[in-house]
Design an enzyme around this catalytic site. Structure first.
Site, short mmCIF file in Angstrom:
data_model
loop_
_atom_site.label_atom_id
_atom_site.label_comp_id
_atom_site.label_asym_id
_atom_site.label_seq_id
_atom_site.Cartn_x
_atom_site.Cartn_y
_atom_site.Cartn_z
N LYS A 1 -10.39 4.38 0.29
CA LYS A 1 -11.74 4.93 0.40
C LYS A 1 -11.73 6.23 1.18
O LYS A 1 -12.48 7.15 0.90
CB LYS A 1 -12.66 3.91 1.07
CG LYS A 1 -13.18 2.92 0.06
CD LYS A 1 -14.41 2.20 0.58
CE LYS A 1 -14.89 1.22 -0.46
NZ LYS A 1 -15.19 -0.08 0.08
N ARG B 1 12.78 1.35 -1.15
CA ARG B 1 13.41 1.68 0.14
C ARG B 1 14.14 0.49 0.74
O ARG B 1 15.22 0.60 1.26
CB ARG B 1 12.34 2.17 1.13
CG ARG B 1 11.77 3.51 0.77
CD ARG B 1 10.52 3.78 1.52
NE ARG B 1 9.52 2.75 1.23
CZ ARG B 1 8.26 2.77 1.64
NH1 ARG B 1 7.86 3.75 2.41
NH2 ARG B 1 7.43 1.81 1.31
N SER C 1 4.24 7.22 3.98
CA SER C 1 3.07 8.07 4.24
C SER C 1 2.25 7.49 5.39
O SER C 1 1.73 8.23 6.24
CB SER C 1 2.20 8.16 2.99
OG SER C 1 2.91 8.74 1.94
#
Ligand code: PNS
Length: 169
Positions: free
Chosen positions: A46, A95, A133
Site C-alpha cells: 500500500k 538466495r 529490499s
C-alpha cells in the site's frame, strides 16, 4: 525452438528498491536470454517507498547500456503479463533455503496458470545472499550505510527521498 523475437524472460518483483542482488540476477538473465524484462509489480504494497514509475526508471537508468534489458510495470497475473510479452520464462533469484517455500509455491501456481512458461531460478553472487529490499530500506531509514548494497543511482534516489521527507515535515 526460438520465436522470431528471440527468447524473452520476465524478471518480476517489487524492486522497492532495486538492490545489487537484483542487478546480479538481471545480468545473469541477460546472458541467458535474448531479452529480459524487469517487471515491477504495481500496488504490491500500500505504501511503497518508490512509486512504480520511479522503480521502473531506476532499472532503466541502471541498465541504460544494456540493449537486451528492459524495464516495465505490470498489474494482475504475472502469467498474463508474460504471455503479453511473449516471454517463455520467468526468472527468480533464490538466495537461501528460506526463499524456497514461497518460490516453490509461486512457481507451481504459475505453472498451473501458464504451463508453457518455465520458472528459472538463479543464485546471486554470495555477497548478495543476505541483501533484500526490506533490509536496505530499514538500514537506510535508521541512518546506516547502504553503499555496495544498491546501485549508486538508487542510493542517490534514497537520499533524495529522505531530503524530500525532511522538507515535508
Ligand atoms: O519481489 P517480490 O515482492 O517477492 O515479487 C513477488 C511477485 C511480483 C513475483 C508476485 O507477487 C507476483 O507475481 N504477483 C503477481 C500476481 C500473480 O500473478 N499472482 C499469482 C501467481 S503466484
Amino acid at each position: 525452438m526460438t520465436t522470431p523475437r528471440g527468447r524473452v524472460a520476465v524478471y518480476p518483483g517489487s524492486f522497492d528498491p532495486l538492490t545489487n542482488g537484483h542487478v546480479d540476477i538481471i545480468l545473469r538473465g541477460a546472458r541467458l536470454f535474448d531479452r529480459i524484462i524487469v517487471a515491477v509489480l504495481r500496488n504490491a504494497e500500500k505504501h511503497p517507498l518508490f512509486s512504480a514509475e520511479e522503480r521502473v526508471q531506476a532499472a532503466r537508468d541502471v541498465f541504460a547500456e544494456y540493449a537486451n534489458v528492459e524495464a516495465d510495470s505490470f498489474d494482475g497475473l504475472l502469467v498474463d503479463y508474460a504471455h503479453l510479452k511473449q516471454a517463455t520464462a520467468i526468472v527468480r533469484g533464490l538466495r537461501a533455503v528460506s526463499d524456497f517455500e514461497y518460490e516453490l509455491q509461486m512457481a507451481l501456481m504459475n505453472r498451473r496458470l501458464g504451463p508453457e512458461i518455465e520458472t528459472v531460478f538463479m543464485m546471486p553472487a554470495e555477497q548478495y545472499t543476505y541483501v533484500s529490499s526490506r533490509l536496505v530500506k530499514e538500514v537506510f531509514a535508521l541512518g546506516g550505510p547502504v553503499t555496495g548494497l544498491v546501485p549508486e543511482i538508487v542510493e542517490y534516489r534514497l537520499r533524495e527521498k529522505r531530503s524530500q521527507a525532511q522538507q515535508d515535515v
